[in-house]
Write an enzyme that holds these catalytic residues in place. Structure first.
Site, PDB file in Angstrom:
ATOM      1  N   LYS A   1      44.326  55.029  43.162  1.00  0.00           N
ATOM      2  CA  LYS A   1      44.772  53.839  42.403  1.00  0.00           C
ATOM      3  C   LYS A   1      45.962  53.123  43.059  1.00  0.00           C
ATOM      4  CE  LYS A   1      42.386  53.098  39.764  1.00  0.00           C
ATOM      5  NZ  LYS A   1      40.968  52.710  40.067  1.00  0.00           N
TER       6      LYS A   1
ATOM      7  N   GLY B   1      45.653  51.158  45.784  1.00  0.00           N
ATOM      8  CA  GLY B   1      45.205  49.907  46.423  1.00  0.00           C
ATOM      9  C   GLY B   1      44.443  50.208  47.708  1.00  0.00           C
ATOM     10  N   THR B   2      43.906  51.416  47.777  1.00  0.00           N
ATOM     11  CA  THR B   2      43.247  51.882  49.001  1.00  0.00           C
ATOM     12  C   THR B   2      41.985  51.081  49.324  1.00  0.00           C
ATOM     13  OG1 THR B   2      42.091  53.583  47.712  1.00  0.00           O
ATOM     14  CG2 THR B   2      44.140  54.246  48.761  1.00  0.00           C
TER      15      THR B   2
ATOM     16  N   ARG C   1      52.187  53.365  45.252  1.00  0.00           N
ATOM     17  CA  ARG C   1      52.441  52.394  44.180  1.00  0.00           C
ATOM     18  C   ARG C   1      53.358  53.078  43.173  1.00  0.00           C
ATOM     19  NH1 ARG C   1      47.197  50.574  40.529  1.00  0.00           N
ATOM     20  NH2 ARG C   1      48.191  48.940  39.289  1.00  0.00           N
TER      21      ARG C   1
ATOM     22  N   LYS D   1      38.519  47.357  39.942  1.00  0.00           N
ATOM     23  CA  LYS D   1      39.844  47.114  40.539  1.00  0.00           C
ATOM     24  C   LYS D   1      40.491  45.979  39.776  1.00  0.00           C
ATOM     25  CE  LYS D   1      38.380  49.980  43.532  1.00  0.00           C
ATOM     26  NZ  LYS D   1      38.808  51.362  43.597  1.00  0.00           N
ATOM     27  N   GLY D   2      41.681  46.230  39.286  1.00  0.00           N
ATOM     28  CA  GLY D   2      42.361  45.230  38.481  1.00  0.00           C
ATOM     29  C   GLY D   2      41.904  45.285  37.028  1.00  0.00           C
TER      30      GLY D   2
ATOM     31  N   PRO E   1      42.276  45.849  33.060  1.00  0.00           N
ATOM     32  CA  PRO E   1      43.426  45.758  32.152  1.00  0.00           C
ATOM     33  C   PRO E   1      43.921  47.175  31.839  1.00  0.00           C
ATOM     34  CG  PRO E   1      41.438  44.718  31.220  1.00  0.00           C
ATOM     35  CD  PRO E   1      41.020  45.381  32.486  1.00  0.00           C
TER      36      PRO E   1
END
Ligand SMILES: Nc1ncnc2c1ncn2[C@@H]1O[C@H](COP(=O)(O)OS(=O)(=O)O)[C@@H](OP(=O)(O)O)[C@H]1O
Length: 380
Positions: free
Chosen positions: A138, A140-141, A219, A343-344, A346
């Site tokens: 999680k 951003g890989t 992150r 991805k992204g 909520p």
């Protein structure tokens, strides 16, 4: 479909792996009272080889008895199941030779004189990755890998092979057979975020090639934990609340046994890697900056890989609907492309007091991580 975010292989059969994984606690000199635990519940599985050893421990007398063949069959089946359960390991491009100890030449992935596996079709050779995105889950890989794939000198596996955590018994020849073909000068890459928290991964990767370049996208561990929880919730809607999982009894101390919490102890995991690789082999990418300045972070990665900065700000645009940078043209296409729905997502609302408690909990670990890496990621 290789290359599509939806093609990523996710965790499964954790119970079996956890049961087989060996326990290796070790105290942290700078944070007394905290133990390094195996990452069995985090998608970071202790590979079958280690598991086989654990399961066999203390069985010496039995092995010499009449039930020895049966036990061996059971152990072999267990090891096989770790890698053979559907959806766990990607299929090889073609049937590889049975696992064999790699020669020095085959380890290097750079073919120094010795021939690679014969080329059946297409051009180039399948080589071991010279660079790996090893974490974090999680962080951003996927975004980073998709951005890097725009570079003509990078060829990357689209799915997560999970070789160094779940499928190690399949052998290096199998692993290499998964890789895309590359021409001389091109870099082979793959990403499997659970490697970063897998106890055995650094040693195994070092065994493949001590020259491997290692990229870690990090992150804020609190946001990361909430992102991880959001993903769990999407798969298991009836999951207990974030509070119930992150804090013992929902109110007590932070529960480091929960994978979503434990993965964020970056300094602790890095410590394990530094037993095998010097710091110069690592590049730490800021997951936050990958969103706010993708070209800047991808620029750093290209420098680290010794490549020309081909992927630049002209490749990105900010998609207001998605709320993230997207590619003006995806690899092999002339159309814009954002990452998929996974991805992204909520995030569920977590009360501010809980966020603060977690921030406080992570602060010493974050500081230690900044100190080791020489980078301040600005999470505190
Ligand atoms: N450009 C772009 N588009 C979409 N998402 C982006 C992008 N850059 C980074 N991110 C962040 O990546 C987070 C998912 O991280 P990973 O790809 O490492 O997840 S996974 O471990 O492979 O499941 C994902 O986390 P969540 O927002 O929590 O879903 C995103 O915040």
């Amino acid at each position: 479909a290789a290359g599509h975010p939806g093609a990523e292989q996710k965790s499964g059969a954790r119970g079996l792996s956890a049961a087989l994984a060996g326990m290796r606690p070790s105290l942290w000199p700078w944070l007394p009272g905290l133990q390094r635990d195996p990452m069995a519940g985090s998608g970071a599985l202790g590979g079958g080889a280690g598991g086989g050893q654990s399961a066999g421990t203390g069985q010496g007398a039995t092995l010499r008895g009449p039930r020895a063949p049966l036990l061996l069959v059971v152990l072999a089946l267990g090891a096989y199941c770790l890698c053979a359960l559907p959806g766990r390991c990607p299929p090889a491009a073609r049937a590889p030779a049975p696992s064999a100890a790699p020669t020095e030449q085959s380890r290097s992935g750079r073919r120094p004189g010795a021939p690679d596996l014969p080329v059946a079709s297409g051009s180039g050779h399948r080589r071991f990755p010279q660079a790996l995105i090893v974490g974090v889950k999680k962080g951003g890989t996927r975004a980073l890998l998709e951005f890097l794939r725009l570079h003509p000198d990078i060829r990357a596996l689209g799915s997560e092979p999970h070789f160094f955590d779940r499928c190690y018994e399949r052998g290096l020849a199998w692993y290499r057979s998964l890789m895309p073909r590359t021409l001389d000068g091109q870099i082979t890459m793959e990403k499997t975020p659970s490697y970063f928290v897998t106890q055995e991964a650094p040693c195994r990767i070092h065994g493949m090639s001590p020259d491997t370049k290692l990229i870690v996208v990090v992150r804020n561990p609190v946001t990361r934990a909430i992102s991880d929880y959001a993903q769990m919730l999407s798969k298991t809607p009836g999951l207990p609340s974030f509070r119930a999982l992150a804090f013992r009894h929902g109110l007590g101390p932070v529960d480091t046994a929960w994978s979503a919490v434990r993965i964020g102890l970056y300094a602790q995991h890095l410590d394990n890697w530094l037993r095998y690789f010097p710091l110069s082999h690592f590049l730490f990418v800021s997951g936050e900056r990958l969103v706010s300045d993708p070209a800047g972070e991808v620029g750093r990665v290209q420098d680290f890989l010794g490549l020309k900065r081909v992927v630049t700000d002209k490749h990105f645009y900010f998609n207001a609907t998605k709320g993230f940078p997207c590619l003006k043209k995806a690899q092999g296409s002339s159309r814009p492309r954002c990452l998929g729905k996974s991805k992204g997502r909520p995030h569920p609302r977590v009360p501010w007091a809980l966020v603060q408690r977690l921030q406080d909990f992570y602060r010493p670990f974050n500081r230690k991580f900044y100190q080791i890496t020489g980078q301040d990621f600005g999470w505190d």
